[in-house]
Enzyme design. Structure first.
Site, PDB file in Angstrom:
ATOM      1  N   LYS A  63       0.827  -1.209   0.000  1.00 41.33           N
ATOM      2  CA  LYS A  63       0.000   0.000   0.000  1.00 41.33           C
ATOM      3  C   LYS A  63       0.865   1.264   0.000  1.00 41.33           C
ATOM      4  O   LYS A  63       2.024   1.256   0.385  1.00 41.33           O
ATOM      5  CB  LYS A  63      -0.940   0.022   1.210  1.00 41.33           C
ATOM      6  N   ARG A  98      -4.683 -10.093   3.801  1.00 42.33           N
ATOM      7  CA  ARG A  98      -4.677 -10.159   2.341  1.00 42.33           C
ATOM      8  C   ARG A  98      -3.304  -9.669   1.893  1.00 42.33           C
ATOM      9  O   ARG A  98      -2.919  -8.542   2.167  1.00 42.33           O
ATOM     10  CB  ARG A  98      -5.766  -9.250   1.756  1.00 42.33           C
TER      11      ARG A  98
END
Length: 119
Positions: A63, A98
C-alpha cells in the site's frame, strides 16, 4: 483562482483539497492519512471489541502508506514494509491478512510467532 475537488466523504476527513502541486494542505492530508492508517492497524484488537467484529481483515500489502513512510519507494520494493505491516496487524488481532507475497509473509509470520512463543 483555486479549484477544489472532492476527495474523501468519510466523516472526520477533509472533504476537499486544492490541486496545486506541493500545497501545504496536500502534505497535511497525506500525513493525516498515514497517521490514521498506522493507528488503525495498531489498534485492531480494540476495533474488534468496539464493533463486535468476529474477523478483521487487513490488506496492507504494498500500500501507498508503506511507500510514503519509506521515502516514496515504488510498490515493487515494498516487501519489507508489507511484511512489517502484516506482523503488526497479526500481533494486534487481525484474523485474515490479504497479501501479495504469500510465501514471504507466511515465513515472516511463522518466525514472529516462534519468537513470541520463545519469550
Amino acid at each position: 483562482m483555486e479549484r477544489f475537488f472532492p476527495v474523501f466523504t468519510l466523516p472526520g476527513v477533509l472533504s476537499f483539497i486544492t490541486v496545486r502541486p506541493l500545497d501545504v494542505l496536500d502534505i497535511l492530508l497525506v500525513a493525516y492519512i498515514i497517521y490514521r492508517v498506522i493507528h488503525l492497524m495498531k489498534g485492531t484488537r480494540a476495533i474488534q471489541m468496539l464493533f463486535g467484529i468476529l474477523a478483521l481483515v487487513v490488506g496492507a500489502s504494498r500500500k501507498s502508506f508503506i511507500g510514503a513512510v519509506n521515502d516514496g519507494i515504488p510498490a515493487q520494493q515494498r516487501l519489507p514494509g508489507s511484511l512489517a505491516a502484516a506482523i503488526a496487524a497479526w500481533r494486534n488481532g487481525a484474523a485474515v491478512l490479504r497479501v501479495h507475497d504469500v510465501a514471504e509473509t507466511k515465513q515472516a509470520l511463522t518466525t514472529a510467532h516462534a519468537i513470541e512463543k520463545a519469550e
